[in-house]
Design a protein around this motif. Structure first.
Motif, short mmCIF file in Angstrom:
data_model
loop_
_atom_site.label_atom_id
_atom_site.label_comp_id
_atom_site.label_asym_id
_atom_site.label_seq_id
_atom_site.Cartn_x
_atom_site.Cartn_y
_atom_site.Cartn_z
N VAL A 73 -37.19 -8.65 -10.56
CA VAL A 73 -36.89 -9.47 -11.73
C VAL A 73 -37.00 -10.93 -11.34
O VAL A 73 -36.28 -11.41 -10.46
N GLN A 74 -37.89 -11.67 -11.99
CA GLN A 74 -38.10 -13.08 -11.66
C GLN A 74 -37.28 -14.00 -12.55
O GLN A 74 -36.80 -15.03 -12.11
N ASN A 75 -37.11 -13.63 -13.82
CA ASN A 75 -36.39 -14.49 -14.75
C ASN A 75 -35.78 -13.63 -15.85
O ASN A 75 -35.98 -12.41 -15.89
N ILE A 76 -35.05 -14.26 -16.75
CA ILE A 76 -34.38 -13.54 -17.82
C ILE A 76 -35.39 -12.84 -18.73
O ILE A 76 -35.11 -11.78 -19.29
N VAL A 137 -37.60 -21.87 -26.41
CA VAL A 137 -36.96 -21.49 -25.15
C VAL A 137 -38.03 -21.03 -24.18
O VAL A 137 -38.86 -20.20 -24.53
N ASP A 138 -38.01 -21.58 -22.96
CA ASP A 138 -38.92 -21.14 -21.91
C ASP A 138 -38.12 -20.27 -20.95
O ASP A 138 -37.42 -20.76 -20.07
N TYR A 139 -38.21 -18.95 -21.14
CA TYR A 139 -37.39 -18.04 -20.34
C TYR A 139 -37.81 -18.01 -18.87
O TYR A 139 -37.03 -17.59 -18.01
N SER A 140 -39.02 -18.43 -18.58
CA SER A 140 -39.47 -18.41 -17.19
C SER A 140 -38.71 -19.41 -16.34
O SER A 140 -38.67 -19.30 -15.12
N LEU A 141 -38.10 -20.42 -16.97
CA LEU A 141 -37.33 -21.42 -16.25
C LEU A 141 -35.84 -21.08 -16.23
O LEU A 141 -35.00 -21.93 -15.91
N LEU A 142 -35.49 -19.83 -16.59
CA LEU A 142 -34.11 -19.35 -16.56
C LEU A 142 -34.00 -18.23 -15.54
O LEU A 142 -34.09 -17.05 -15.88
N PRO A 143 -33.82 -18.55 -14.26
CA PRO A 143 -33.68 -17.49 -13.24
C PRO A 143 -32.38 -16.73 -13.41
O PRO A 143 -31.47 -17.16 -14.12
N THR A 144 -32.29 -15.59 -12.75
CA THR A 144 -31.14 -14.70 -12.92
C THR A 144 -30.02 -14.97 -11.92
O THR A 144 -29.06 -14.20 -11.87
N SER A 236 -37.60 -22.37 -8.41
CA SER A 236 -36.29 -22.55 -9.04
C SER A 236 -35.22 -22.70 -7.96
O SER A 236 -35.21 -21.96 -6.98
N THR A 237 -34.34 -23.66 -8.15
CA THR A 237 -33.20 -23.86 -7.26
C THR A 237 -31.95 -24.03 -8.11
O THR A 237 -32.01 -24.47 -9.26
N PHE A 238 -30.80 -23.69 -7.54
CA PHE A 238 -29.55 -23.88 -8.25
C PHE A 238 -28.42 -24.04 -7.25
O PHE A 238 -28.52 -23.66 -6.08
N ASN A 256 -28.95 -26.69 -11.97
CA ASN A 256 -30.14 -25.91 -11.66
C ASN A 256 -31.40 -26.69 -12.04
O ASN A 256 -31.40 -27.50 -12.98
N HIS A 257 -32.46 -26.45 -11.28
CA HIS A 257 -33.74 -27.15 -11.48
C HIS A 257 -34.87 -26.16 -11.30
O HIS A 257 -34.90 -25.39 -10.33
N SER A 258 -35.80 -26.15 -12.25
CA SER A 258 -36.95 -25.25 -12.19
C SER A 258 -38.22 -26.03 -12.52
O SER A 258 -38.20 -26.94 -13.37
N GLN A 259 -39.30 -25.67 -11.83
CA GLN A 259 -40.60 -26.30 -12.09
C GLN A 259 -41.66 -25.22 -12.12
O GLN A 259 -41.78 -24.41 -11.19
#
Length: 453
Positions: A73-76, A137-144, A236-238, A256-259
């Motif tokens: 699982v990469q993201n939500i 909403v960009d779900y790819s930038l929402l890590p789990t 992604s970092t948090f 948290n920060h995602s690119q």
């Protein structure tokens, strides 16, 4: 032919006779056995594992830690796309967060992403601006990393969420800070590799010192994709620090920060004069290979959670601020055939605070009251210096109050009644992005309207 027919009948008669003989032998033996055997007690010592998905009439709850799907699982979005209530419309599940023809990757119960709410701990994270179901909403930038559960509520049945939740609500519940017996952190490392050079690597660490706790993590995802021009790289970092209060409450600050850098699939069809035999046929893309279309997204978010039990109920304060920047890059041709950069850039800002009190009178009665203020801002610019471009501008501001009571009449029957009031102010750009002319004459540059109900 007659002989073969008779031979087949003879074989079947013999088989039937054997079955009857077998029944006549075993039948009396079964009938005569009337003794009852009592088995010893069976003790299960293994701990039960929580169910990964719990369905109730009110909602579906997904445990992120135990949820299993194909690959890591990469993201939500990887959790949502398998749910029957969600309609995944991405061009490829290898490239998370891709957008096709102006629509976001997820719809819910037939509603576009601007007609259902995605929230974190009950607070809406939608962006302002855009059009139709674009950029919501960009779900790819929402890590789990910090998400413990995903709640899916169908339909506009909860007074705790904004009025735009016509299709329903996706609520992401963050992990509750917990005490650790040792200062030694719990470290988890995972790595995965599959077809199309798809890689997913992550490392997380959780721990604490006394009443102070922390969480940190990093994730790297990359893929070549299986469509022409569909590579993606997402980092992604948090980090989170928290303090456990004496009364089972806590206060926590999360950053948290995602690119994400993603290419947009292009046409690949000999009939259109542009074909690469190494990729599947695509004929309905809005772009060709020479245009080199890409869109890059960067998201940074800050969130403060404060939970304080008291004799008057459990108080929950949630304050948040986020920035999300998108850059669309693509080449275009004008009427004379000259190629130019037709990309644009936009930044969305979301900030707000929500306070609610949950009062549990008994196991059967629970009341929630609260209020929320939220602002959505954005800025927009194009490579050509469109006259409709603008700096940071407030687009939507909402103020709301709500109350809801839940009565569990019997274990299988619950009655929920609620009331919500919202006041929304909106500002709409009245300039054409191509000509700079007013779209509605007699109106100012920014058209302001107010709604309440």
């Amino acid at each position: 032919m007659l002989w073969r027919w008779k031979q087949r009948i003879g074989i079947r008669m013999v088989a039937l006779g054997v079955c009857l003989v077998g029944l006549s032998i075993t039948g009396p033996a079964v009938a005569e056995e009337g003794e009852i055997h009592k088995l010893d007690d069976v003790v299960v010592s293994e701990k039960s594992s929580p169910s990964e998905i719990v369905h109730t009439p009110e909602k579906t709850t997904i445990n992120v830690d135990t949820y299993e799907t194909v690959g890591a699982v990469q993201n939500i979005g990887d959790v949502l796309k398998d749910q029957p209530i969600m309609d995944f419309r991405g061009a490829s599940d290898l490239v998370p967060g891709d957008i096709i023809d102006g629509e976001d990757s997820f719809w819910m119960r037939g509603f576009g992403s601007n007609r259902f709410v995605t929230a974190i701990d009950g607070s809406n994270i939608h962006k302002a601006g855009g059009r139709q179901s674009y950029h919501v909403v960009d779900y790819s930038l929402l890590p789990t990393f910090l998400i413990e559960e995903v709640e899916i509520l169908p339909g506009p049945h909860s007074a705790l969420y904004p009025a735009q939740s016509i299709g329903g609500v996706i609520n992401l519940v963050t992990r509750t800070p917990e005490r650790y017996d040792t200062i030694k952190p719990q470290v988890h490392v995972s790595t995965g590799y599959k077809s199309y050079n798809t890689q997913n690597h992550s490392i997380t660490a959780r721990g604490g010192i006394g009443d102070f706790v922390y969480d940190a993590g990093y994730q790297r995802y990359s893929t070549d994709g299986y469509l022409r021009h569909s590579e993606a790289d997402i980092d992604s970092t948090f980090g989170r620090i928290g303090y456990l209060l004496p009364s089972t409450g806590y206060i926590a600050l999360t950053v948290n920060h995602s690119q994400g850098d993603r290419e947009i699939p292009v046409n690949n069809d000999a009939a259109l004069g542009d074909d690469d035999g190494g990729y599947p046929t695509v004929s309905e893309s809005s772009y060709f290979e020479w245009q080199s279309p890409e869109y890059d997204g960067t998201a940074t978010a800050f969130r403060l959670n404060y939970l304080q039990p008291s004799p008057l109920g459990e108080w929950d304060l949630n304050a948040y601020y986020s920035e999300e920047e998108w850059k669309r890059t693509t080449l275009r041709k004008d009427a004379s055939g000259i190629i130019y950069d037709g990309g644009w850039e936009s930044t969305w800002y979301t900030r707000g605070v929500k306070l609610q009190d949950t009062i549990r009178f008994s196991d059967a009665h629970e009341t929630v009251i609260g209020a929320e203020v939220q602002q959505f801002l954005d800025s927009f610019d194009t490579k050509q210096g469109s006259p409709a471009a603008f700096d940071e501008k407030k687009r939507v501001e909402t103020r709301s109050g709500f109350a809801q009571h839940r009565w569990r009449i019997i274990p299988r029957l619950t009655l929920t009644a609620g009331l919500r009031y919202e006041h929304a102010d909106t500002w709409t750009n009245n300039l054409s992005s191509s000509t700079g002319a007013f779209l509605i004459t007699g109106q100012p540059r920014w058209i302001e309207k107010s709604f309440d109900d």
